[in-house]
Scaffold this active site. Sequence first.
Site, PDB file in Angstrom:
ATOM      1  N   ASP A 168       0.862  -1.276   0.005  1.00 28.03           N
ATOM      2  CA  ASP A 168      -0.032  -0.144   0.065  1.00 28.03           C
ATOM      3  C   ASP A 168       0.918   1.265   0.001  1.00 28.03           C
ATOM      4  O   ASP A 168       1.742   1.419   0.576  1.00 28.03           O
ATOM      5  CB  ASP A 168      -0.792  -0.178   1.267  1.00 28.03           C
ATOM      6  CG  ASP A 168      -2.006   0.973   0.949  1.00 28.03           C
ATOM      7  OD1 ASP A 168      -3.046   0.584   0.993  1.00 28.03           O
ATOM      8  OD2 ASP A 168      -1.636   2.313   0.989  1.00 28.03           O
ATOM      9  N   ASN A 176     -12.955  -3.579   2.328  1.00 27.91           N
ATOM     10  CA  ASN A 176     -13.784  -2.197   2.395  1.00 27.91           C
ATOM     11  C   ASN A 176     -14.858  -2.518   1.253  1.00 27.91           C
ATOM     12  O   ASN A 176     -14.343  -2.449   0.002  1.00 27.91           O
ATOM     13  CB  ASN A 176     -13.067  -0.932   2.480  1.00 27.91           C
ATOM     14  CG  ASN A 176     -12.297  -0.682   3.470  1.00 27.91           C
ATOM     15  OD1 ASN A 176     -12.802  -1.174   4.665  1.00 27.91           O
ATOM     16  ND2 ASN A 176     -11.174  -0.091   3.643  1.00 27.91           N
ATOM     17  N   HIS A 194     -11.871  -1.348  -7.420  1.00 28.08           N
ATOM     18  CA  HIS A 194     -11.285  -2.390  -7.834  1.00 28.08           C
ATOM     19  C   HIS A 194     -11.099  -3.411  -6.536  1.00 28.08           C
ATOM     20  O   HIS A 194     -10.561  -2.883  -5.525  1.00 28.08           O
ATOM     21  CB  HIS A 194     -10.012  -2.216  -8.553  1.00 28.08           C
ATOM     22  CG  HIS A 194      -9.759  -3.795  -9.236  1.00 28.08           C
ATOM     23  ND1 HIS A 194      -9.656  -4.153 -10.406  1.00 28.08           N
ATOM     24  CD2 HIS A 194      -9.156  -4.622  -8.474  1.00 28.08           C
ATOM     25  CE1 HIS A 194      -9.010  -5.403 -10.721  1.00 28.08           C
ATOM     26  NE2 HIS A 194      -8.653  -5.762  -9.414  1.00 28.08           N
ATOM     27  N   HIS A 227     -10.074  -5.183  -3.511  1.00 30.97           N
ATOM     28  CA  HIS A 227      -8.883  -5.374  -2.923  1.00 30.97           C
ATOM     29  C   HIS A 227      -8.706  -5.608  -1.128  1.00 30.97           C
ATOM     30  O   HIS A 227      -9.903  -5.360  -0.805  1.00 30.97           O
ATOM     31  CB  HIS A 227      -7.852  -4.073  -2.984  1.00 30.97           C
ATOM     32  CG  HIS A 227      -8.531  -2.804  -2.475  1.00 30.97           C
ATOM     33  ND1 HIS A 227      -9.486  -1.972  -3.290  1.00 30.97           N
ATOM     34  CD2 HIS A 227      -8.728  -2.084  -1.465  1.00 30.97           C
ATOM     35  CE1 HIS A 227      -9.932  -0.983  -2.740  1.00 30.97           C
ATOM     36  NE2 HIS A 227      -9.334  -0.999  -1.303  1.00 30.97           N
ATOM     37  N   HIS A 278      -6.960  -5.631   2.303  1.00 31.11           N
ATOM     38  CA  HIS A 278      -5.723  -5.244   2.928  1.00 31.11           C
ATOM     39  C   HIS A 278      -5.303  -6.152   3.866  1.00 31.11           C
ATOM     40  O   HIS A 278      -5.993  -6.661   4.700  1.00 31.11           O
ATOM     41  CB  HIS A 278      -5.889  -3.904   3.909  1.00 31.11           C
ATOM     42  CG  HIS A 278      -6.708  -2.702   3.257  1.00 31.11           C
ATOM     43  ND1 HIS A 278      -6.099  -1.713   2.833  1.00 31.11           N
ATOM     44  CD2 HIS A 278      -7.766  -2.501   2.464  1.00 31.11           C
ATOM     45  CE1 HIS A 278      -6.804  -0.792   2.163  1.00 31.11           C
ATOM     46  NE2 HIS A 278      -7.763  -1.242   1.987  1.00 31.11           N
TER      47      HIS A 278
END
Length: 121
Positions: free
Chosen positions: A36, A94, A105, A107, A109
């Site tokens: 990130d 999220n 898109h 993802h 974390h």
Amino acid sequence: MTNSNYDKNNIFAKIIRKEAKANIVFENKHILCFKDIFPKAPVHILIIPKGQFKDIFDFSINATSEEKKAIYDGFAEVIKIFGLELDGCRIINNFGNDGRQEVPHLHFHLLGGKDIGSMIS
Ligand code: 5GP
């Protein structure tokens, strides 16, 4: 697969196409795992499918079993790469406005390398 609601110009789509740079830690046919840009923990990796899925709902409905399995394989790969098997980590997705998803898109974390704290503050 093609999703008509998918924004092909989002930043992660550009990273997949290698039009934008990213610090990639793992990649295979179905997924890309990269650091990130604004890390919230010593280890903060984004795990994304290469297919055009805007969020977890889209993916849950439209992804193939192979694409879904690849995400879990990605979690294992990143856990191994950063040696998190014993200490653990947190994996977050999220989704949408209420989930405060910023990049359209899908993802995940993966946060680790320290005690991540309570889930919701
Ligand atoms: P979201 O809020 O959508 O779940 O998280 C989006 C994440 O993408 C954020 O943690 C943000 O720091 C990260 N991000 C946004 N733009 C870029 C970028 O260009 N490169 C990388 N590596 N991460 C990004």
